[in-house]
Design a protein around this motif. Structure first.
Motif, PDB file in Angstrom:
ATOM      1  N   TRP A 164       0.844  -1.190   0.000  1.00 61.55           N
ATOM      2  CA  TRP A 164       0.000   0.000   0.000  1.00 61.55           C
ATOM      3  C   TRP A 164       0.884   1.245   0.000  1.00 61.55           C
ATOM      4  N   TRP A 165       0.316   2.357  -0.462  1.00 60.97           N
ATOM      5  CA  TRP A 165       1.036   3.616  -0.530  1.00 60.97           C
ATOM      6  C   TRP A 165       0.529   4.549   0.560  1.00 60.97           C
ATOM      7  N   SER A 166       1.444   5.050   1.376  1.00 57.26           N
ATOM      8  CA  SER A 166       1.067   5.924   2.478  1.00 57.26           C
ATOM      9  C   SER A 166       0.823   7.351   1.985  1.00 57.26           C
ATOM     10  N   PRO A 167      -0.336   7.932   2.300  1.00 54.60           N
ATOM     11  CA  PRO A 167      -0.601   9.316   1.899  1.00 54.60           C
ATOM     12  C   PRO A 167       0.257  10.318   2.661  1.00 54.60           C
ATOM     13  N   ARG A 168       0.847   9.896   3.780  1.00 55.69           N
ATOM     14  CA  ARG A 168       1.656  10.821   4.583  1.00 55.69           C
ATOM     15  C   ARG A 168       2.978  11.153   3.923  1.00 55.69           C
ATOM     16  N   ASP A 169       3.660  10.115   3.407  1.00 58.45           N
ATOM     17  CA  ASP A 169       4.981  10.356   2.823  1.00 58.45           C
ATOM     18  C   ASP A 169       5.092   9.911   1.370  1.00 58.45           C
ATOM     19  N   GLY A 170       4.002   9.341   0.822  1.00 58.21           N
ATOM     20  CA  GLY A 170       4.026   8.928  -0.575  1.00 58.21           C
ATOM     21  C   GLY A 170       4.884   7.703  -0.847  1.00 58.21           C
ATOM     22  N   LEU A 171       5.251   6.960   0.201  1.00 56.61           N
ATOM     23  CA  LEU A 171       6.097   5.793   0.037  1.00 56.61           C
ATOM     24  C   LEU A 171       5.281   4.510   0.057  1.00 56.61           C
ATOM     25  N   ARG A 172       5.862   3.458  -0.540  1.00 54.49           N
ATOM     26  CA  ARG A 172       5.204   2.163  -0.610  1.00 54.49           C
ATOM     27  C   ARG A 172       5.614   1.309   0.587  1.00 54.49           C
ATOM     28  N   TYR A 173       4.618   0.632   1.190  1.00 62.61           N
ATOM     29  CA  TYR A 173       4.875  -0.237   2.326  1.00 62.61           C
ATOM     30  C   TYR A 173       4.201  -1.585   2.092  1.00 62.61           C
ATOM     31  N   LEU A 174       4.763  -2.626   2.725  1.00 60.83           N
ATOM     32  CA  LEU A 174       4.153  -3.950   2.675  1.00 60.83           C
ATOM     33  C   LEU A 174       3.064  -4.057   3.735  1.00 60.83           C
ATOM     34  N   HIS A 175       2.294  -5.133   3.692  1.00 61.13           N
ATOM     35  CA  HIS A 175       1.280  -5.459   4.693  1.00 61.13           C
ATOM     36  C   HIS A 175       0.173  -4.395   4.785  1.00 61.13           C
ATOM     37  N   PRO A 176      -0.727  -4.362   3.826  1.00 57.04           N
ATOM     38  CA  PRO A 176      -1.821  -3.385   3.879  1.00 57.04           C
ATOM     39  C   PRO A 176      -2.864  -3.687   4.953  1.00 57.04           C
ATOM     40  N   LEU A 177      -2.957  -4.951   5.382  1.00 58.45           N
ATOM     41  CA  LEU A 177      -3.957  -5.305   6.379  1.00 58.45           C
ATOM     42  C   LEU A 177      -3.474  -4.939   7.779  1.00 58.45           C
ATOM     43  N   VAL A 178      -4.336  -4.272   8.531  1.00 57.73           N
ATOM     44  CA  VAL A 178      -3.985  -3.859   9.881  1.00 57.73           C
ATOM     45  C   VAL A 178      -5.222  -3.919  10.769  1.00 57.73           C
ATOM     46  N   THR A 179      -5.035  -4.264  12.031  1.00 57.44           N
ATOM     47  CA  THR A 179      -6.116  -4.266  13.017  1.00 57.44           C
ATOM     48  C   THR A 179      -5.800  -3.216  14.071  1.00 57.44           C
TER      49      THR A 179
END
Length: 216
Positions: free
Chosen positions: A156-171
């Motif tokens: 997923w891409w973070s709107p805060r810093d525009g960077l790509r991160y793994l693991h889009p699922l979060v609880t």
């Protein structure tokens, strides 16, 4: 007007909640601790972040932090609304939000109000309590390694810093919840914004796993 009284006292009375504590042996456990009223905590957060003393000598996690502009903005909005309600009831507001809110509630008992009136005020007061809790103790999060069962994305891409991160699922959950990973928690895909309860997400991932095994 029991619901309204509960909503008022939820902001103006001390509450008990579960707090994660660590003893001298390094063992962590959830302890039932009495907390200051939410409105007092809100005001204390602003004073402590500006270098003021905490209320009643309480040790607050946010002491010494930078000025909490979100807390200040929230306090200004809530305080302004409470003062407006007091004036509607012919009351002279003080500088204490909790005292003013209690006085306003007592004054409302002099007049009968429609159900819609009470419902709106309960909803407003409850939203204040929720926002204050979120500011003072943001929910924790636990990432899941699986891909999203809806969009199948593994990143997923973070709107805060525009960077790509793994693991889009979060609880997201809170430590002071009795069922902190079940009834009061929410799961989210940060790639497609799909949401589930933790149980629903577990079911979706299990079903997806069975389908994948069947195909292979």
């Amino acid at each position: 007007m029991t619901d309204l009284l509960d909503a008022v006292q939820n902001l103006t009375r001390p509450t008990r909640s579960k707090v994660l504590q660590t003893n001298t042996a390094g063992i962590q456990c959830l302890s039932d601790v009495e907390q200051l009223p939410l409105l007092v905590q809100l005001e204390a957060a602003i004073k402590s972040s500006m270098g003021g003393a905490s209320t009643s000598g309480a040790s607050l996690a946010f002491e010494g932090s930078m000025l909490n502009t979100a807390a200040l903005f929230e306090a200004v909005k809530i305080g302004s609304q409470i003062k407006s309600w007091c004036r509607d009831q012919k009351l002279l507001p003080t500088k204490n939000m909790g005292t003013d809110l209690d006085a306003w509630y007592v004054a409302t008992l002099r007049t009968e109000h429609a159900t819609e009136w009470e419902t709106w005020h309960v909803k407003t007061l409850s939203s204040w309590a929720a926002r204050i809790r979120n500011m003072l103790a943001p929910p924790r999060e636990r990432e899941h390694p699986e891909a999203c069962p809806v969009c199948l994305s593994g990143d997923w891409w973070s709107p805060r810093d525009g960077l790509r991160y793994l693991h889009p699922l979060v609880t997201y959950y809170r430590l002071d919840d009795e069922e902190m990973l079940v009834d009061n928690a929410r799961s989210l895909c940060r790639a497609c914004a799909a949401t589930w309860s933790p149980r629903e997400l577990a079911f979706e991932l299990e079903a997806k796993g069975r389908n994948t095994e069947a195909i292979m």
